[in-house]
Enzyme design. Sequence first.
Site, PDB file in Angstrom:
ATOM      1  N   PHE A  80       0.807  -1.216   0.000  1.00 17.00           N
ATOM      2  CA  PHE A  80       0.000   0.000   0.000  1.00 17.00           C
ATOM      3  C   PHE A  80       0.835   1.258   0.000  1.00 17.00           C
ATOM      4  O   PHE A  80       0.323   2.349   0.021  1.00 17.00           O
ATOM      5  CB  PHE A  80      -0.929   0.015   1.198  1.00 17.00           C
ATOM      6  CG  PHE A  80      -1.654  -1.272   1.380  1.00 17.00           C
ATOM      7  CD1 PHE A  80      -2.705  -1.592   0.540  1.00 17.00           C
ATOM      8  CD2 PHE A  80      -1.265  -2.180   2.340  1.00 17.00           C
ATOM      9  CE1 PHE A  80      -3.367  -2.789   0.671  1.00 17.00           C
ATOM     10  CE2 PHE A  80      -1.929  -3.378   2.477  1.00 17.00           C
ATOM     11  CZ  PHE A  80      -2.983  -3.688   1.647  1.00 17.00           C
TER      12      PHE A  80
ATOM     13  N   ASP B  34      -3.936 -10.027   3.564  1.00 18.14           N
ATOM     14  CA  ASP B  34      -2.608  -9.947   2.956  1.00 18.14           C
ATOM     15  C   ASP B  34      -1.535 -10.517   3.891  1.00 18.14           C
ATOM     16  O   ASP B  34      -0.537  -9.870   4.175  1.00 18.14           O
ATOM     17  CB  ASP B  34      -2.298  -8.496   2.576  1.00 18.14           C
ATOM     18  CG  ASP B  34      -1.174  -8.403   1.546  1.00 18.14           C
ATOM     19  OD1 ASP B  34      -0.871  -9.419   0.899  1.00 18.14           O
ATOM     20  OD2 ASP B  34      -0.597  -7.310   1.399  1.00 18.14           O
TER      21      ASP B  34
END
Length: 819
Positions: free
Chosen positions: A530, A643
Amino acid sequence: MLISALMLVLIRLMLSLLSFAPHYNCNATTGVDTMFAGQSLKGNETLVSRNGKFELGFFTPGNSQNYYIGLWFKEVAIVQKKKTIVWVANRDKPINVTYFSSSEFKLLDNGHLVLIVSTKSNSSSIIQVWSTDSMTSKTTIDSSIKAVLGNDGNLVLLSSSNGNIMWQSFDHPTNAFLPGAKFGYNNLTKKDQKITSWRNAEDPSAGFYSINLEPDKSVSFKWNQSREFYNSGAWNGHFFSNFPEMRIGVVTSYDYTSYDNGSFFTFSAPNEAAPIYVFIDLSGQLKAPIWQSKTQDWTTIWVKPMQQCKVYGICGAFSICSDNNVGPSICQCLPGFEKYSPKDWDLLDYSGGCIRKTSLQCGDKDSFKELFNMDLSQAIPSANALAVDDAKKCESACLQNCSCDAYAYYKNSSGNSKGIMCLLWYGNLLNIEQLGGDKGNDLFIRLAASEVPVGSRMKASSIWTIVGVVLVGTTIIVGITFIFLRKWWTRRSSRTPEPEERYAFLTAFRYKDLKIATKNFSDKLGSGSFGSVFKGTLPDSTSIAVKRLERFSQDQKQFRSEVSTIGLIQHVNLVRLRGFCSEGRKALLVYDCMPNGSLNEHLFRRKNPKVLNWQQRYQIAIGTAKGLAYLHEACRECIIHCDIKPENILLDADLSPKVADFGLAKLLGREFSRVMTTVRGTVGYLAPEWTSGLAITAKADVYSYGMMLFEVISGRRNLKQGKDGKVWFFPTWAARKVLSDGQSVFSILDDKLDRNANIEELSRAFRVACWCIQEEETMRPSMGQVVQMLEGLVDVNPPPMQSYLQTLVQNEETADFFS
Ligand SMILES: *[C@@H]1O[C@H](CO)[C@@H](O)[C@H](O)[C@H]1NC(C)=O
Ligand SMILES: *[C@@H]1O[C@H](CO)[C@@H](O)[C@H](O)[C@H]1NC(C)=O
Ligand SMILES: *[C@@H]1O[C@H](CO)[C@@H](O)[C@H](O)[C@H]1NC(C)=O
Ligand SMILES: *[C@@H]1O[C@H](CO)[C@@H](O)[C@H](O)[C@H]1NC(C)=O
Ligand SMILES: *[C@@H]1O[C@H](CO)[C@@H](O)[C@H](O)[C@H]1NC(C)=O
Ligand SMILES: *[C@@H]1O[C@H](CO)[C@@H](O)[C@H](O)[C@H]1NC(C)=O
Ligand SMILES: *[C@@H]1O[C@H](CO)[C@@H](O)[C@H](O)[C@H]1NC(C)=O
Ligand SMILES: *[C@@H]1O[C@H](CO)[C@@H](O)[C@H](O)[C@H]1NC(C)=O
Ligand SMILES: *[C@@H]1O[C@H](CO)[C@@H](O)[C@H](O)[C@H]1NC(C)=O
């Protein structure tokens, strides 16, 4: 009463006739799946497959001025308000709105589909832009013909009299394949049924990248239709040898068949399956996206080749490719160069590359700029090697010929005395890749002298310039300090609230404070899915890790509320969120800094690995499971991490594990699945349900945890690509060794541990890992059960051999990948 009711009906009837009449076109078709001879599509009229899945009609890509006839997924187009185009009729023959007026997609009486337009200047001159005429050997003078958009997305010209297929869009793919379409060599048309990328994001005409099926049953990736840069490996009856992921939990089945009429590869999906297709992207990569109705976005199941920089010519000439760029593009011009066409770069077409800012003077007036850590392996084939054994001679060889653009001089460590290389590049320098660390070679780029920083060539006269600059600089700094002090004083005296507001347990940081704490984001700890993480120090000298979220587009209020929810989640095995910063489009998260880094550094790093012993590994496995169990079960709202991988398990001073990045799936919402799968490496941890369009539950984390547990045991990545392009898949190998060959579990243990492990714990961990990666999610244990199993509170039965593992194992000709 009766009369008035009758009147009403009559009036209604008249009204409806009136409103209908002017628009009524007996040839028009919309919302139906069939077009008969004489009928046509105009404007926004469309054909829709009977199952409602596919729609065909006119579309305009992006901000383009051109119209095309295309096919898209209806549901996706409604949800995303954007058409995902999987087929284009006239990809090379656009209809230009400034030039043409009315256009029509029509089935002629002679049995051919045509796209006709009239020019704006002369509406009576009709031009045929596109036709199926040239694409079929069959003469179709057949007015009984009809065009049907099938439930599989195939547009078919069907003879009503004998049911023969006269033409079908599946035989003429553009950049994508749908389930059921044939990919391969058509012996009837003597043509490859291959796919070619779009030219750019707004131009569907044929671009530089294509894939086709070779006679040796492998898929070949080519640049400019000729140069192969990647190969799938041969079809072995179940998957292409370099694509074992194809078999992992995908709802589709694959098939290769060879008839007299050609050799084809197909894949299929159940009719009710979520939209899925395979396409070649502008990036030159083959991708398999599947629609997730839960996130309302596409998730990419696999990407080949995984690294975008391995795609030939992706950045064009005089440009550097870097897979780790988190910026807007993976390409960057070499120093002294600028984008040839910034407009094309914006449309994700980098093939034009870069050009010199200043043209060369030739001769001694030029100089060289040194670039470090470049991977030149893909550029070497286009270089001229020169037999000189002196760096100066190599440089002057390049300088003497004005068409020499760059040189590299280095000792090839694997070679002998002949291993000294002087490489010269004339003309386009393609495919150079920036590497991190100390890898790669130096490259010297020839530039006009004015483009090379002066550096050591500074003259006495410049000293005065420096003195001047320093004086002006000091004045400015003093001025700014004065203004700043005044501002601070006014603020203090007017008693504005503390800028660091408190959100429950969280601190709202100011961007400038974080900038100072991280020394202007200079010490990068890593880049995750991210965004990048930077090390920082707060004024009270506590260490922090600051995560800068990339590609962020959420409103601040929502961000703050989500973040404060995450802030409430605290557990000894979860990384503590200290605070955040949200200013404009900037969004940052501030965490406690973990002195021992992330688990992957301990497990996989070759150079100075901090080898974890078995005891430590086992405790890490249990701790991580506890952290996840807390997220899944103990929190008020079940949080799915989505994740889990070694990069997201951090280790504190005592090597106790802390799960990082939880809650981000929710925070980033729809951005999440896109981000997650575009990042290399994560794919190996994805549970099958991500690829099937089923709802994602906490069991998806269990799967990823199992994958990670294999890595903790073995100390190596599960999925690894060898030099020959072969893919190594560890769980397959491990399962075969232990479950089929009956070998001791020590055979799958990390060599670095030298069999120093508690065998009972080791076999328990192995069994748990096998249970966690069961394809059927109900077969997987919950994280709470995993904790109990690892702690020895419950027994672990021997796991069943995975069906997909079994397929892999049975078809693996090569013996031990790992020995
Ligand atoms: C309908 O199709 C027929 C036969 O092709 C044609 O003659 C007629 O003009 C068309 N009508 C309209 C309204 O387009
Ligand atoms: C497209 O269809 C909508 C209704 O579905 C209609 O209102 C609109 O006018 C149509 N546009 C064109 C250009 O035909
Ligand atoms: C459309 O056609 C006009 C005239 O031929 C041309 O000037 C213009 O560049 C074209 N536009 C596009 C997007 O192709
Ligand atoms: C318009 O096109 C028609 C058919 O091609 C042709 O006969 C006519 O001369 C054209 N008119 C003009 C003004 O160019
Ligand atoms: C691509 O191939 C064609 C034909 O082989 C050639 O003319 C063209 O120059 C090539 N393009 C590039 C950018 O090399
Ligand atoms: C080729 O022949 C096979 C078997 O006859 C048939 O199933 C298939 O549809 C044919 N394919 C094409 C493209 O004609
Ligand atoms: C193509 O067809 C010919 C004759 O029908 C046959 O001999 C040949 O083997 C076929 N080639 C392929 C690749 O199927
Ligand atoms: C420069 O190098 C090119 C490519 O090797 C060659 O064709 C050309 O003749 C050289 N020019 C000179 C002046 O040596
Ligand atoms: C190094 O030398 C070996 C043997 O001489 C050769 O095979 C290899 O391609 C060379 N590597 C590079 C990067 O030039």
